[in-house]
Design a protein around this motif. Sequence first.
Motif, PDB file in Angstrom:
ATOM      1  N   GLU B 314       5.339   2.526  -4.832  1.00  0.00           N
ATOM      2  CA  GLU B 314       5.806   1.227  -4.270  1.00  0.00           C
ATOM      3  C   GLU B 314       5.130   0.092  -4.782  1.00  0.00           C
ATOM      4  O   GLU B 314       5.423  -0.927  -5.325  1.00  0.00           O
ATOM      5  N   ALA B 315       3.794   0.249  -4.257  1.00  0.00           N
ATOM      6  CA  ALA B 315       2.817  -0.963  -4.596  1.00  0.00           C
ATOM      7  C   ALA B 315       2.637  -0.972  -5.999  1.00  0.00           C
ATOM      8  O   ALA B 315       2.764  -2.272  -6.377  1.00  0.00           O
ATOM      9  N   SER B 316       2.731   0.035  -6.869  1.00  0.00           N
ATOM     10  CA  SER B 316       2.689  -0.253  -8.322  1.00  0.00           C
ATOM     11  C   SER B 316       3.823  -0.874  -8.840  1.00  0.00           C
ATOM     12  O   SER B 316       3.719  -1.662  -9.732  1.00  0.00           O
ATOM     13  N   LYS B 317       4.931  -0.840  -8.188  1.00  0.00           N
ATOM     14  CA  LYS B 317       6.119  -1.378  -8.784  1.00  0.00           C
ATOM     15  C   LYS B 317       5.889  -2.854  -8.621  1.00  0.00           C
ATOM     16  O   LYS B 317       6.369  -3.702  -9.393  1.00  0.00           O
ATOM     17  N   TYR B 318       5.601  -3.359  -7.492  1.00  0.00           N
ATOM     18  CA  TYR B 318       5.334  -4.640  -7.203  1.00  0.00           C
ATOM     19  C   TYR B 318       4.338  -5.177  -8.211  1.00  0.00           C
ATOM     20  O   TYR B 318       4.521  -6.436  -8.593  1.00  0.00           O
TER      21      TYR B 318
END
Lengths: 131, 329
Positions: B314-318
């Motif tokens: 999820e963090a990587s998507k941001y």
Amino acid sequence: MEKIDIPQEENKILEGHRKVMYVSDEKGEFHTENYGSSVEEFATKTAVEEFDLLAKESLKKIQLNEASPIEYYMYKNRMDFPTLVSVVGMFSFRVKRHLKMKNFKKLSDKILNRYCEAFNISLEELKGFKV
Amino acid sequence: MNKEFEHSQFAHCESGTISTLLTSYGLKISEPMAFGITSCLSFVYLPFIKISNMPLIAYRQMPKNIINRISKVLNIKMEKRKYKDPIKANEELSKLINQNHLVGLQTSVFYLPYFPKDMRFHFNAHNLMVYKKEGNEYFISDPVFEDIVKCDEKELTKARFAKGIFAPKGFLYYPKQIPTNIDFEKIIKKAIKKNANSLLTPFPYAGVKGMRKLAKSIALLKLDNNERYIKNFLTHIVRMQEEIGTGGGGFRFLYAAFLQESKKYNLDENLLEEASTLFVKSGNTLREFALLCVESSRNLDKFNPEKISEKLIEASKYEEEASKLLKRV
């Protein structure tokens, strides 16, 4: 602007010191603020405890005449093997040998002194090590 | 030279040191600015390089990147010295301080006596500044501490000549010449683009891809007889993020602060605002990720590798979204 929560938990490891992180206010302006994180505390504590555990295991191996006191002091000083190799400035295969009791017993004072310096202990402490 | 020197506390040692150094030598630069214009935001996961039996994980560029890049980016002449002989290193340091210089040093945390006991590990790339000497005692402005600290010459020397990975070799630095007309607009633009590209690198162990690589290895973790390793591995990830990093995804907040500050320089404000928000989201998500890692380590019965892994993704998507935006800046 997305809100940033500032954890205000206890972190005993910092011994009363406080660190800062960046947070934003309603206008989106950033500034630093003190925080305390129990997550951080737990992670650090685990790393400290792992070295303590390794040192304890080393003591057992010393009793069995397998590991040498050098291994114990390495962990006691929170070093891993490559760090110790680099601190004493010898080839790693040599240091690896010195971690074994049977090779340790044959070491000269000159070599032992290099380890003493790395661990900040006296020759007696290393030579006369008792579990 | 450093008459206006003022100690301040920062989130990160290297960007904090550079900020104080440059500011006291006449160029006012905030910590986020120092971090941002050197394109320091990163993520690296190198499972084949082990430190204390753990893979190398970093949430920013390698140590010394800021010191080296800031002189390039701003065209600053930085005096940098390394030493073989500790006595000579001390002599020169004392001399510089007597000439009223504020000097940055690279040190090992393990040998600094003013650090709390349980924080002292063999981390060799801690930056601090020295500005005064009385007797055998150095007065130190350490950016992660609230107040000025003191350290005996003998112990500081040990910290400066520690061995191992990132060995400091007595490294000292201070700015010698700072240009007066700096085109911040151009520099910031370039730095942002560069950073966006590095986060989107095709190299599978860095940037957004590196985060997903780590997420994948977490998802593959199995409990059977592996408890001690899993506990150490998960907390190691957190330590690199929280302690060596700054405040749980703190580097993301630092970068968000930089983007916010960059609005002053005639760049696309909406774009910066949007990207800044995304990095704050990533930082918040990384903090939740750290919390999940620690919860699992505290109680391995509740270990849920997929859940932890998903948080990191999820963090990587941001960050992917933010980087794609920033390429257009």
